[in-house]
Design a protein around this motif. Structure first.
Motif, mmCIF file in Angstrom:
data_model
loop_
_atom_site.group_PDB
_atom_site.id
_atom_site.type_symbol
_atom_site.label_atom_id
_atom_site.label_comp_id
_atom_site.label_asym_id
_atom_site.label_seq_id
_atom_site.Cartn_x
_atom_site.Cartn_y
_atom_site.Cartn_z
ATOM 1 N N SER A 196 0.823 -1.207 0.000
ATOM 2 C CA SER A 196 0.000 0.000 0.000
ATOM 3 C C SER A 196 0.861 1.263 0.000
ATOM 4 C CB SER A 196 -0.898 0.003 1.239
ATOM 5 O OG SER A 196 -0.113 0.189 2.411
ATOM 6 N N GLU A 239 -12.236 2.696 5.092
ATOM 7 C CA GLU A 239 -12.046 2.718 3.633
ATOM 8 C C GLU A 239 -10.594 2.452 3.264
ATOM 9 O OE1 GLU A 239 -12.495 5.795 -0.143
ATOM 10 O OE2 GLU A 239 -13.882 5.963 1.543
ATOM 11 N N LYS A 298 -9.054 -0.789 1.041
ATOM 12 C CA LYS A 298 -8.131 -0.643 -0.094
ATOM 13 C C LYS A 298 -6.863 -1.462 0.135
ATOM 14 C CE LYS A 298 -6.617 1.506 -3.898
ATOM 15 N NZ LYS A 298 -5.222 1.024 -4.007
ATOM 16 N N ASP A 321 -5.441 -4.639 -2.128
ATOM 17 C CA ASP A 321 -4.102 -4.556 -2.730
ATOM 18 C C ASP A 321 -3.187 -5.686 -2.254
ATOM 19 O OD1 ASP A 321 -4.892 -2.312 -4.091
ATOM 20 O OD2 ASP A 321 -3.941 -0.891 -2.711
ATOM 21 N N ALA A 362 -17.082 1.038 -0.106
ATOM 22 C CA ALA A 362 -15.652 1.104 -0.377
ATOM 23 C C ALA A 362 -15.200 -0.085 -1.204
ATOM 24 C CB ALA A 362 -14.878 1.155 0.940
ATOM 25 N N TYR A 410 -13.308 0.169 -4.912
ATOM 26 C CA TYR A 410 -11.941 -0.253 -5.207
ATOM 27 C C TYR A 410 -11.846 -1.558 -5.986
ATOM 28 C CZ TYR A 410 -10.551 3.504 -2.114
ATOM 29 O OH TYR A 410 -10.373 4.750 -1.548
#
Length: 254
Positions: free
Chosen positions: A86, A197, A201, A205, A249, A253
């Motif tokens: 990230s 959120e 993400k 990822d 969210a 994403y």
């Protein structure tokens, strides 16, 4: 004479409030990880120092670290995987993940600068690694969003308002406290939603199932019981309300 004294007191009180507002507004900056404007005047180095200084005390409050190396290794692996996958990878924060021995308090939290914690009580409730990733992603989110540093700045503003209003108006302390409390609760709820959120993400990822974050919310809701504090009285959004935002969210994403 009494009227003149009241006028002077009003002037001083307004000056205190004005200075507090000016100082707060002068700290405006753009968070390089979230892209959002916020009010922070601490440096990254100061955040790291604050977190490292406070970590031993937090450990002591929760019974120290859990003596379970396998569980700690799992926490480290998941935490660092989230960081490396990230925007947190590009930060200069010092990341450490701590599994606390407290088996009574269902909680996780983060200190400024990258010190992240989860209690044994919450760890034991989690069903899989994806849920653990959800918890840690949320806490990493707090750090990169600089929520602690932002809250320190907001508290400075709130203290200035309390002092100014109290000076300006005799008996105005309760009104000033109410204003400050509303400010703190509003930002507290927004911080939690933003960290949810960011955590979603990070999970995506890093290859974790983001829907497991919903399972974490269900655990928190159950832990709060039927008598948990209503959202309008709490700095945290209701877990059931957070679930809808998490779903949004995930759609955003994925």
């Amino acid at each position: 004479m009494k009227r003149r004294s009241g006028t002077i007191r009003l002037f001083i009180g307004l000056a205190i409030v004005a200075f507090a507002v000016f100082k707060f507004c002068s700290s405006e900056t753009t968070n390089e990880y979230t892209g959002q404007k916020q009010y922070v005047d601490l440096t990254v180095e100061e955040e790291i120092s604050m977190g490292l200084s406070a970590a031993p005390s937090m450990m002591q409050q929760h019974g120290g670290l859990l003596q379970n190396q396998a569980a700690q290794d799992q926490l480290d692996r998941i935490g660092y995987q989230l960081v490396q996958s990230s925007v947190a990878k590009n930060s200069n924060y010092k990341w450490d993940f701590h599994l606390l021995a407290d088996d009574q308090t269902i909680n996780a939290f983060a200190l400024p600068g990258g010190q992240c914690f989860i209690t044994a009580a919450l760890y034991a409730q989690l069903e899989d690694e994806d849920q653990l990733a959800g918890v840690m992603g949320h806490e990493i989110g707090h750090v990169i969003a600089r929520h602690s540093a932002e809250r320190i700045q907001q508290q400075g503003l709130a203290n200035g308002v309390i002092t100014g209003v109290s000076v300006a108006a005799e008996g105005g302390g309760e009104a000033a406290q109410a204003i400050a409390q509303m400010l703190t609760m509003k930002y507290g709820r927004e911080d939690e939603l933003q960290s949810d959120e960011l955590g979603v993400k990070m999970m995506i990822d890093a290859g974790y199932d983001p829907y497991e974050m919903i399972g974490v919310m269900e655990i928190l809701a159950a832990a709060g019981g039927p008598n948990r504090v209503p959202e309008f009285q709490s700095t945290h959004p209701d877990p059931e309300n957070r679930i809808q935002k998490i779903k949004e969210a995930i759609e955003k994403y994925q």
